[in-house]
Design an enzyme around this catalytic site. Structure first.
Site, PDB file in Angstrom:
ATOM      1  N   HIS A  14       0.830  -1.207   0.000  1.00  0.00           N
ATOM      2  CA  HIS A  14       0.000   0.000   0.000  1.00  0.00           C
ATOM      3  C   HIS A  14       0.866   1.260   0.000  1.00  0.00           C
ATOM      4  CE1 HIS A  14      -2.745  -2.979   2.040  1.00  0.00           C
ATOM      5  NE2 HIS A  14      -3.553  -2.514   1.111  1.00  0.00           N
TER       6      HIS A  14
ATOM      7  N   GLU B 148      -1.199  -3.928  -8.972  1.00  0.00           N
ATOM      8  CA  GLU B 148      -1.401  -4.927 -10.017  1.00  0.00           C
ATOM      9  C   GLU B 148      -1.618  -6.326  -9.458  1.00  0.00           C
ATOM     10  OE1 GLU B 148       1.803  -4.654 -12.790  1.00  0.00           O
ATOM     11  OE2 GLU B 148       0.993  -2.848 -13.759  1.00  0.00           O
TER      12      GLU B 148
ATOM     13  N   GLN C  94      -9.348  -6.913 -10.582  1.00  0.00           N
ATOM     14  CA  GLN C  94      -9.976  -5.721 -10.019  1.00  0.00           C
ATOM     15  C   GLN C  94      -9.590  -4.485 -10.823  1.00  0.00           C
ATOM     16  OE1 GLN C  94     -10.208  -4.626  -5.608  1.00  0.00           O
ATOM     17  NE2 GLN C  94      -8.415  -3.468  -6.253  1.00  0.00           N
TER      18      GLN C  94
END
EC number: 6.3.2.1
Length: 286
Positions: free
Chosen positions: A37, A148, A153
């Protein structure tokens, strides 16, 4: 850094960030942050004047037998990490804020959402598309960043943005960031913490087996038996099951029986110790 849970305050704060022509990047997350993140945040900070990170554990993308209640929630720790990275604003809405009483809308992206994880998790990508579309409308970012690792998604979100003619962000400004991996190659994931030490060690076979399969396919091996060998290697290493191991077109995720002159991905989902792991890698030189 501001942490906001009201939509009116969010819009006021984002407008303030834009004063003087500043650009805004959005990094959507469900919290339980890790280095993957933070890599998204750094990529965003390198391209925009201000970074907004959202933290929202979205109930509509969890199935009835999935880990919504068990999903880790650590808002204070997450905010401390984001502040250290220079994030300007954290949007941390409540479920009631995102889905108030009477909420009746849903976005469904057909085609790209239907196979792979979509086949095993019905309704999952409807929940993803709906919440991401709401986040885009709430923040109105100039660009947005996604990992990725969740390739399907990312594909769903890009199709949704294209089909709905979104301008903030435009589909071209929805950026994928390369998967961040542990030292042994396992893709970083908030769910890795569910693995026992024994299962964590065994899980490292996943990226190694994928690389071996990719090398074989790129050297001309037939796709179907190569993928069967990949699945067998995972089961032999201690995985409980393999949901899928597929070579697919990188854009539309249609299965491929052989490499073609367009980008392809090897996508795998497998379960070990009750934890579902996903990964994907590029295949071919296009």
């Amino acid at each position: 850094m501001q942490t906001i849970d009201r939509l009116d305050m969010l819009r006021t704060s984002v407008a303030a960030l834009r004063q003087g022509g500043g650009t805004v990047a959005l990094v959507p997350t469900m919290g339980a942050l890790h280095e993957g993140h933070l890599t998204l945040v750094r990529e965003a900070a390198g391209r925009a004047d201000h970074v907004v990170a959202s933290i929202f554990v979205n109930p509509t993308q969890f199935g009835p037998n999935e880990d919504l209640d068990a999903y880790p929630r650590q808002l204070a720790e997450d905010c401390a990490m984001l502040e250290a990275e220079g994030v300007a604003l954290v949007w941390a809405p409540t479920v009631e804020q995102m889905y108030p009483e009477g909420f009746a809308s849903s976005i469904s992206v057909s085609g790209v959402s239907e196979g792979l994880c979509g086949a095993d998790r019905p309704g999952h990508f409807d929940g993803v598309a709906t919440v991401v579309c709401k986040l885009f409308h709430q923040v109105l970012p100039d660009m947005a960043f996604f990992g990725e690792k969740d390739w399907q998604q990312l594909a769903v979100i890009r199709v949704m943005a294209r089909d709905l003619d979104l301008t903030r962000p435009h589909v071209a400004a929805i950026r994928g960031v390369a998967t961040v991996r542990e030292e042994d190659g396992l893709a970083m994931s908030s769910r890795n913490r569910y693995l026992s030490p024994e299962h964590r060690q065994a899980a490292a076979i996943l990226p190694r087996a994928m690389k071996e399969a990719i090398g074989a396919i790129e050297n001309g091996a037939a796709v179907a038996p190569t993928l069967a060998s990949l699945e067998a290697a995972l089961l032999q290493a201690g995985f409980d099951s393999v949901d899928y191991a597929t070579l697919a077109d990188a854009a539309n995720l249609q299965p491929l029986e052989r490499l073609a002159m367009r980008p392809a991905r090897l996508l795998v989902a497998a379960r070990i110790g009750g934890t579902r792991l996903i990964d994907n890698m590029a295949v071919g030189k296009v």
